[in-house]
Design an enzyme around this catalytic site. Sequence first.
Site, mmCIF file in Angstrom:
data_model
loop_
_atom_site.group_PDB
_atom_site.id
_atom_site.type_symbol
_atom_site.label_atom_id
_atom_site.label_comp_id
_atom_site.label_asym_id
_atom_site.label_seq_id
_atom_site.Cartn_x
_atom_site.Cartn_y
_atom_site.Cartn_z
ATOM 1 N N HIS A 90 -3.639 7.335 1.003
ATOM 2 C CA HIS A 90 -3.865 6.017 0.421
ATOM 3 C C HIS A 90 -5.308 5.613 0.681
ATOM 4 O O HIS A 90 -5.826 5.775 1.787
ATOM 5 C CB HIS A 90 -2.903 5.003 1.051
ATOM 6 C CG HIS A 90 -3.320 3.585 0.862
ATOM 7 N ND1 HIS A 90 -3.576 3.050 -0.384
ATOM 8 C CD2 HIS A 90 -3.545 2.576 1.750
ATOM 9 C CE1 HIS A 90 -3.932 1.789 -0.250
ATOM 10 N NE2 HIS A 90 -3.931 1.482 1.034
ATOM 11 N N CYS B 82 0.804 -1.227 0.000
ATOM 12 C CA CYS B 82 0.000 0.000 0.000
ATOM 13 C C CYS B 82 0.836 1.276 0.000
ATOM 14 O O CYS B 82 0.389 2.313 -0.474
ATOM 15 C CB CYS B 82 -0.946 0.005 1.199
ATOM 16 S SG CYS B 82 -2.216 -1.270 1.105
ATOM 17 N N ASN C 256 -9.823 -0.293 -2.712
ATOM 18 C CA ASN C 256 -8.410 -0.146 -2.370
ATOM 19 C C ASN C 256 -7.584 -0.761 -3.494
ATOM 20 O O ASN C 256 -7.582 -1.977 -3.683
ATOM 21 C CB ASN C 256 -8.132 -0.852 -1.040
ATOM 22 C CG ASN C 256 -6.674 -0.767 -0.617
ATOM 23 O OD1 ASN C 256 -5.796 -0.372 -1.377
ATOM 24 N ND2 ASN C 256 -6.411 -1.152 0.620
#
Length: 335
Positions: free
Chosen positions: A262, A115, A292
């Site tokens: 993020h 991530c 995501n």
Amino acid sequence: MYTSKITGLGYYVPENVVTNDDLKQWMDTSDEWIQERTGIKERRWIDPKTEDTTAVMGAKAARIAIERAGLTKDDIDFIVFATLSPDMYFPGGGVQVQEMLDMPTIGALDVRNQCSGFIYSMSVADQFIKTGMYKNILVIGAENHSGGLERSTRGRGVTVIFGDGAGAAVLSRSEDASRGILSSHLHSEGKHATKLVLEGPSTQRWVPEILEKNDPEDQTYFPYMDGQFVFKHAITRFSEAINEGLEANNLQKEDIDMLIPHQANLRIAQFIQKKFQLPNDKVYNNIMKYGNTTAASVIIALTEAWEKGKIKDNDLVVLAAFGSGFTWGSVIIKW
């Protein structure tokens, strides 16, 4: 000493839209359940009948970014490719993009920081430019999650979250020290590695062992996440990374013009927004429609925000991410 400036941005997501209601065909869930916990309404998943892969999507985003930078493929000196889902175990996606774009035999580096992969990649590219080694660097974040998710009620806690897509940025050399990337800040804490993990197959658990065991209850080849534990650490580390970047540049939270976090969970982003007392127009979120996308999420969101005119010259832009590893970091940019 040179500075690096973003001169081109691009992103690509698959056409195939998967809504929360669509997920009902595989698992016991609902639109209300997913939105309440994540803020996600839909995501893009690659249609297996198309040509899209992690590298293909990365190349598509890269073409847009290079064109917007006013450059050609031959002007790019180096590639940094961030992903946790490469097309092959090896080699990585960077060399595939080099071939797909018919580039010269430039270097290609793959970053495996999940991530926070794009944040780490931006920092790496920035250092190469600051030292004078390269002039124009292509930085890509791309992910194909959908093919490796457990599409069942057992796996819904992870599966509902992730989407596919890619984004790219061109970083170019600049002699204007007042603009561009001001600083980057990177951290890790490996003791929590198993809280967000995909264990196998790996060198610790090769495919023959998995096949021989043939255990239908084995979940180690699907992603695992301790959601509450990750959430708790994410909100702490996000804040630390943002504050570290501001302090390093003698800035205050009031100086932030745009925060691109993020896109892990809308609730995390909202918590950070509230903590830093930022109005809605100073934080950009798109997890609602893409889910995501891990290493691609920050660059997709940054590109969208820029395309919509939400980022202007001389704006202070803060990028921040937290994820598996644990790894986290921030990049402070004067646009």
